[in-house]
Structures are given as C-alpha cells and as structure tokens.
Scaffold this motif. Structure first.
Motif, PDB file in Angstrom:
ATOM      1  N   LEU A   1      37.828  59.685  14.000  1.00  0.00           N
ATOM      2  CA  LEU A   1      36.417  59.381  13.793  1.00  0.00           C
ATOM      3  C   LEU A   1      36.126  58.684  12.474  1.00  0.00           C
ATOM      4  O   LEU A   1      35.072  58.062  12.330  1.00  0.00           O
ATOM      5  CB  LEU A   1      35.597  60.679  13.883  1.00  0.00           C
ATOM      6  CG  LEU A   1      35.643  61.401  15.235  1.00  0.00           C
ATOM      7  CD1 LEU A   1      34.893  62.716  15.163  1.00  0.00           C
ATOM      8  CD2 LEU A   1      35.064  60.527  16.344  1.00  0.00           C
ATOM      9  N   THR A   2      37.012  58.774  11.506  1.00  0.00           N
ATOM     10  CA  THR A   2      36.722  58.211  10.184  1.00  0.00           C
ATOM     11  C   THR A   2      37.650  57.076   9.769  1.00  0.00           C
ATOM     12  O   THR A   2      37.264  56.252   8.934  1.00  0.00           O
ATOM     13  CB  THR A   2      36.800  59.321   9.116  1.00  0.00           C
ATOM     14  OG1 THR A   2      38.129  59.870   9.082  1.00  0.00           O
ATOM     15  CG2 THR A   2      35.807  60.432   9.414  1.00  0.00           C
ATOM     16  N   GLU A   3      38.849  57.001  10.335  1.00  0.00           N
ATOM     17  CA  GLU A   3      39.818  56.021   9.859  1.00  0.00           C
ATOM     18  C   GLU A   3      40.248  55.000  10.903  1.00  0.00           C
ATOM     19  O   GLU A   3      40.699  53.905  10.541  1.00  0.00           O
ATOM     20  CB  GLU A   3      41.077  56.745   9.346  1.00  0.00           C
ATOM     21  CG  GLU A   3      40.814  57.749   8.237  1.00  0.00           C
ATOM     22  CD  GLU A   3      42.074  58.523   7.862  1.00  0.00           C
ATOM     23  OE1 GLU A   3      43.174  58.092   8.293  1.00  0.00           O
ATOM     24  OE2 GLU A   3      41.970  59.537   7.163  1.00  0.00           O
ATOM     25  N   ASP A   4      40.119  55.326  12.181  1.00  0.00           N
ATOM     26  CA  ASP A   4      40.691  54.492  13.233  1.00  0.00           C
ATOM     27  C   ASP A   4      39.704  53.380  13.633  1.00  0.00           C
ATOM     28  O   ASP A   4      38.779  53.603  14.420  1.00  0.00           O
ATOM     29  CB  ASP A   4      41.040  55.354  14.452  1.00  0.00           C
ATOM     30  CG  ASP A   4      41.960  54.643  15.414  1.00  0.00           C
ATOM     31  OD1 ASP A   4      41.993  53.404  15.396  1.00  0.00           O
ATOM     32  OD2 ASP A   4      42.656  55.328  16.193  1.00  0.00           O
ATOM     33  N   GLU A   5      39.918  52.186  13.094  1.00  0.00           N
ATOM     34  CA  GLU A   5      39.056  51.051  13.425  1.00  0.00           C
ATOM     35  C   GLU A   5      39.237  50.613  14.873  1.00  0.00           C
ATOM     36  O   GLU A   5      38.286  50.184  15.524  1.00  0.00           O
ATOM     37  CB  GLU A   5      39.360  49.880  12.485  1.00  0.00           C
ATOM     38  CG  GLU A   5      39.003  50.125  11.030  1.00  0.00           C
ATOM     39  CD  GLU A   5      37.502  50.167  10.812  1.00  0.00           C
ATOM     40  OE1 GLU A   5      36.767  49.620  11.670  1.00  0.00           O
ATOM     41  OE2 GLU A   5      37.067  50.747   9.803  1.00  0.00           O
TER      42      GLU A   5
ATOM     43  N   PHE B   1      39.859  52.497  17.438  1.00  0.00           N
ATOM     44  CA  PHE B   1      39.102  53.376  18.330  1.00  0.00           C
ATOM     45  C   PHE B   1      37.628  52.991  18.345  1.00  0.00           C
ATOM     46  O   PHE B   1      36.993  52.978  19.406  1.00  0.00           O
ATOM     47  CB  PHE B   1      39.262  54.824  17.889  1.00  0.00           C
ATOM     48  CG  PHE B   1      38.435  55.798  18.695  1.00  0.00           C
ATOM     49  CD1 PHE B   1      38.765  56.087  20.001  1.00  0.00           C
ATOM     50  CD2 PHE B   1      37.308  56.393  18.138  1.00  0.00           C
ATOM     51  CE1 PHE B   1      37.995  56.964  20.751  1.00  0.00           C
ATOM     52  CE2 PHE B   1      36.541  57.267  18.883  1.00  0.00           C
ATOM     53  CZ  PHE B   1      36.879  57.556  20.196  1.00  0.00           C
ATOM     54  N   ARG B   2      37.076  52.671  17.174  1.00  0.00           N
ATOM     55  CA  ARG B   2      35.674  52.242  17.141  1.00  0.00           C
ATOM     56  C   ARG B   2      35.482  50.955  17.932  1.00  0.00           C
ATOM     57  O   ARG B   2      34.469  50.782  18.621  1.00  0.00           O
ATOM     58  CB  ARG B   2      35.222  52.069  15.695  1.00  0.00           C
ATOM     59  CG  ARG B   2      34.927  53.377  14.996  1.00  0.00           C
ATOM     60  CD  ARG B   2      34.162  53.152  13.711  1.00  0.00           C
ATOM     61  NE  ARG B   2      35.048  52.723  12.639  1.00  0.00           N
ATOM     62  CZ  ARG B   2      35.656  53.564  11.807  1.00  0.00           C
ATOM     63  NH1 ARG B   2      35.477  54.865  11.930  1.00  0.00           N
ATOM     64  NH2 ARG B   2      36.443  53.102  10.843  1.00  0.00           N
ATOM     65  N   LYS B   3      36.460  50.061  17.836  1.00  0.00           N
ATOM     66  CA  LYS B   3      36.382  48.827  18.627  1.00  0.00           C
ATOM     67  C   LYS B   3      36.467  49.138  20.115  1.00  0.00           C
ATOM     68  O   LYS B   3      35.751  48.523  20.929  1.00  0.00           O
ATOM     69  CB  LYS B   3      37.521  47.888  18.221  1.00  0.00           C
ATOM     70  CG  LYS B   3      37.477  46.534  18.890  1.00  0.00           C
ATOM     71  CD  LYS B   3      38.530  45.604  18.315  1.00  0.00           C
ATOM     72  CE  LYS B   3      38.390  44.204  18.910  1.00  0.00           C
ATOM     73  NZ  LYS B   3      39.359  43.243  18.318  1.00  0.00           N
TER      74      LYS B   3
ATOM     75  N   VAL C   1      35.454  51.869  21.585  1.00  0.00           N
ATOM     76  CA  VAL C   1      34.164  52.442  21.990  1.00  0.00           C
ATOM     77  C   VAL C   1      33.150  51.327  22.211  1.00  0.00           C
ATOM     78  O   VAL C   1      32.410  51.317  23.209  1.00  0.00           O
ATOM     79  CB  VAL C   1      33.662  53.444  20.938  1.00  0.00           C
ATOM     80  CG1 VAL C   1      32.236  53.896  21.261  1.00  0.00           C
ATOM     81  CG2 VAL C   1      34.585  54.652  20.863  1.00  0.00           C
ATOM     82  N   PHE C   2      33.106  50.369  21.274  1.00  0.00           N
ATOM     83  CA  PHE C   2      32.170  49.250  21.412  1.00  0.00           C
ATOM     84  C   PHE C   2      32.471  48.448  22.669  1.00  0.00           C
ATOM     85  O   PHE C   2      31.561  48.070  23.413  1.00  0.00           O
ATOM     86  CB  PHE C   2      32.250  48.360  20.174  1.00  0.00           C
ATOM     87  CG  PHE C   2      31.450  47.093  20.294  1.00  0.00           C
ATOM     88  CD1 PHE C   2      30.070  47.110  20.157  1.00  0.00           C
ATOM     89  CD2 PHE C   2      32.085  45.886  20.580  1.00  0.00           C
ATOM     90  CE1 PHE C   2      29.331  45.942  20.292  1.00  0.00           C
ATOM     91  CE2 PHE C   2      31.358  44.723  20.710  1.00  0.00           C
ATOM     92  CZ  PHE C   2      29.969  44.736  20.567  1.00  0.00           C
TER      93      PHE C   2
ATOM     94  N   ILE D   1      38.231  52.600  25.834  1.00  0.00           N
ATOM     95  CA  ILE D   1      38.687  53.942  25.468  1.00  0.00           C
ATOM     96  C   ILE D   1      39.822  54.388  26.383  1.00  0.00           C
ATOM     97  O   ILE D   1      40.831  54.935  25.925  1.00  0.00           O
ATOM     98  CB  ILE D   1      37.520  54.941  25.519  1.00  0.00           C
ATOM     99  CG1 ILE D   1      36.396  54.516  24.576  1.00  0.00           C
ATOM    100  CG2 ILE D   1      38.004  56.341  25.137  1.00  0.00           C
ATOM    101  CD1 ILE D   1      35.172  55.406  24.629  1.00  0.00           C
TER     102      ILE D   1
END
Length: 315
Positions: free
Chosen positions: A80-84, A86-88, A90-91, A269
């Motif tokens: 949730l804080t470091e994995d770019e 994963f955020r991509k 999700v987007f 995801i």
C-alpha cells in the motif's frame, strides 16, 4: 372393559404422535442435508479452506518451497505504501471497469429493446449476438490480435477507409487497454443482452399498452414504464458486470502475451496477482494482493447493495 373402537382410536393417536409432522419434518431436514453434503464438501474444500489459507499466508514470506517466514503486516505495508506497480494495476483495473461496465450495459439494453420488438428473423439475430459469449476466450483473443495488428489488421484498415490514421493498438501503451475493452464488449455484450431480454419478457405488455393509450410516445413509455420495471434486471447486470470486470485476467494475458503490455499499460490487479504468484513465486505477497483485492470487491459490492434500494423497484 373399554370398547374396541376406543382402544383402536387411542393406538392410532399414539402412532400418529410418534410419526407426526414434527418427526417427518426432522427426517426431511436430515434428508435435505444429506443431499447438500457433496456440494457443501466442495464449497468448504475448494472455497472456504483456500480463502482462510490465503488470509493466513499473506502474513508470511514464502516461495512455495522452503519454510514460510513470518512478516506480520509488512506485505500489506509494502503493497500500500511502496509498490508503484500495484497502484498502476489498480488504476488500470478501474480504467477497464469504467470502460466496459457503463458502455456494455447501455449497448446490451439497446440491443435487448431492439430484439424484443417483433422483427423478422429476430431469433437468428439473438443467436448471432449470443454466439461470441459461448466461444472460447483463448481462441477469440487470438483472432482479435490479428484484427488489432497495427500493420495489416482489419481495425486499422477500417480506420483508413474513413481517412482516419491507424493506431498502434496492441503495440501501443495508449491503445492496448482500449483494444482489450473493445474485445470484452464484443465478447460479453450478448450475455447481458439475453438477461435484459428476460427482464423485458417479464414486464406485462398491458402496462406499455396503457401508456400508449394515454398518449405516451415510445421514449416516454420506456423511461416512465419499462425502465423502472426493468430496474431489478439492471441491478443484476450491474452487479455481475462490475465483479467480472474487476476480475479481468484472460484477455489481458492473451493480448499482452503474459507481459502486461507496452510499459505495463494493461496491468490489472488480477494479472499482477498472477505474476507475483506464478512467475516470481512470491506466495505471501501474492496472497496480500488477494486480500486487498477481496476487500476492494467487498467495498464495491457493499456500496452497490447500499444504494440499490434507492433506484431498484420490485412489483
């Protein structure tokens, strides 16, 4: 001495008491559980136990071979804080959901209304529209890869026919996800159209006829009569479409050949989860992704159920 008829009546009453409706209900209940046992066993063995196991292994570092190393919540903190990436992912997943769910529902509803009319050959049109859904995804994605080929594909040929420059499609970071969205709409629209057709068939025709008698046009009849009565079907289609779009995987894998596309532009995801688990063999981290993915779907589903009562109407 009691009369024979009185003794017979009492014995019948005792027999009825021993085998009365209470005992028969209990016996029927146990019979029902006996019939449910195979399905319950499959549910527990292949759904409940693996789910609990995934929640547990998300707290460990494990590569499927050695002994798990306990990490606590560090997998979640990193995710949730470091994995770019994963955020991509999700987007990109939200991008796919927004691109497929509203468009697919609107297209399915339009086709259902058209095919619900008394048109010649509508049975053939219904069969043709539903046929993509029953075709194997693996086979059809291979065909659509040729259609989206930037050099000799049919899609760019159609664009050039209208004096529109062709695009990179599966080779472009900007167009790989639109290509997957177009394919998904083609593949799943027929299924949703059949669901809407079933909903339209359950609407009493006399209600629409009464609206026409009162002077309402086709557009007013649809919005004031058909659409409100179709709201339970619409909610069901929205529900299954939302969950299915969040879980997209096969299309992404096939169109990107297991790479996530140019610049990982088609990473979702589900695909990222697959990569972490079965390409990098990080079972604990993949399980943490599964848990977060599960919570996202729970939140989305809960929001749908929370607001459904405001616009879903049952006769």
């Amino acid at each position: 001495m009691e009369p024979l008829s009185s003794v017979s009546d009492r014995s019948l009453l005792r027999t009825a008491a021993r085998s009365g409706p209470g005992r028969s209900a209990v016996a029927a209940g146990w019979q029902g559980y006996a019939f449910l046992t195979p399905a319950l066993f499959i549910l527990v063995a292949f759904l409940l136990i693996p789910t609990i196991w995934v929640f547990g292994i998300s707290l460990f570092k494990w590569d499927f071979i050695g002994d798990p190393e306990f990490l606590g919540l560090r997998n979640f903190v990193r995710l949730l804080t470091e994995d770019e990436l994963f955020r991509k992912a999700v987007f990109q997943t939200l991008y796919f959901v927004v691109g497929t769910v509203p468009t697919g529902m609107a297209l399915s509803l339009l086709l259902a209304v058209l095919l619900n009319a008394r048109l010649p050959g509508r049975g053939l049109f219904r069969a043709l529209l539903f046929s993509p859904y029953v075709m194997p995804v693996i086979a059809t994605t291979v065909i659509w890869q040729w259609i989206f080929n930037p050099d000799y594909g049919v899609m760019n040929a159609l664009l050039n026919a209208f004096q529109i420059p062709g695009v990179g499609w599966v080779r472009s970071a900007d167009w790989i996800m639109p290509a997957i969205i177009i394919y998904s709409l083609w593949h799943f629209t027929g299924y949703n159209t059949v669901i809407f057709l079933a909903g339209l068939a359950n609407i009493p025709p006399e209600l629409e006829e009464a609206a026409h008698v009162d002077g309402a046009g086709a557009w007013s009849t649809f919005w004031k009569v058909t659409w409100p009565l179709l709201s339970p079907t619409t909610y069901f289609v929205l529900f299954i479409s939302m969950i299915g779009s969040f879980k997209v995987f096969v299309q992404v894998y096939q169109f990107t050949l297991g790479t996530g596309g140019p610049d990982r532009a088609a990473e979702t995801i589900g695909f990222y989860l697959y990569q972490e688990a079965f390409q990098h063999f990080r079972a604990g981290y993949a399980s943490a992704i599964s848990v977060i993915f599960f919570l996202i779907i729970v939140v989305v589903t809960g929001a749908q159920m929370r607001f459904a009562s405001r616009w879903v109407f049952y006769r």
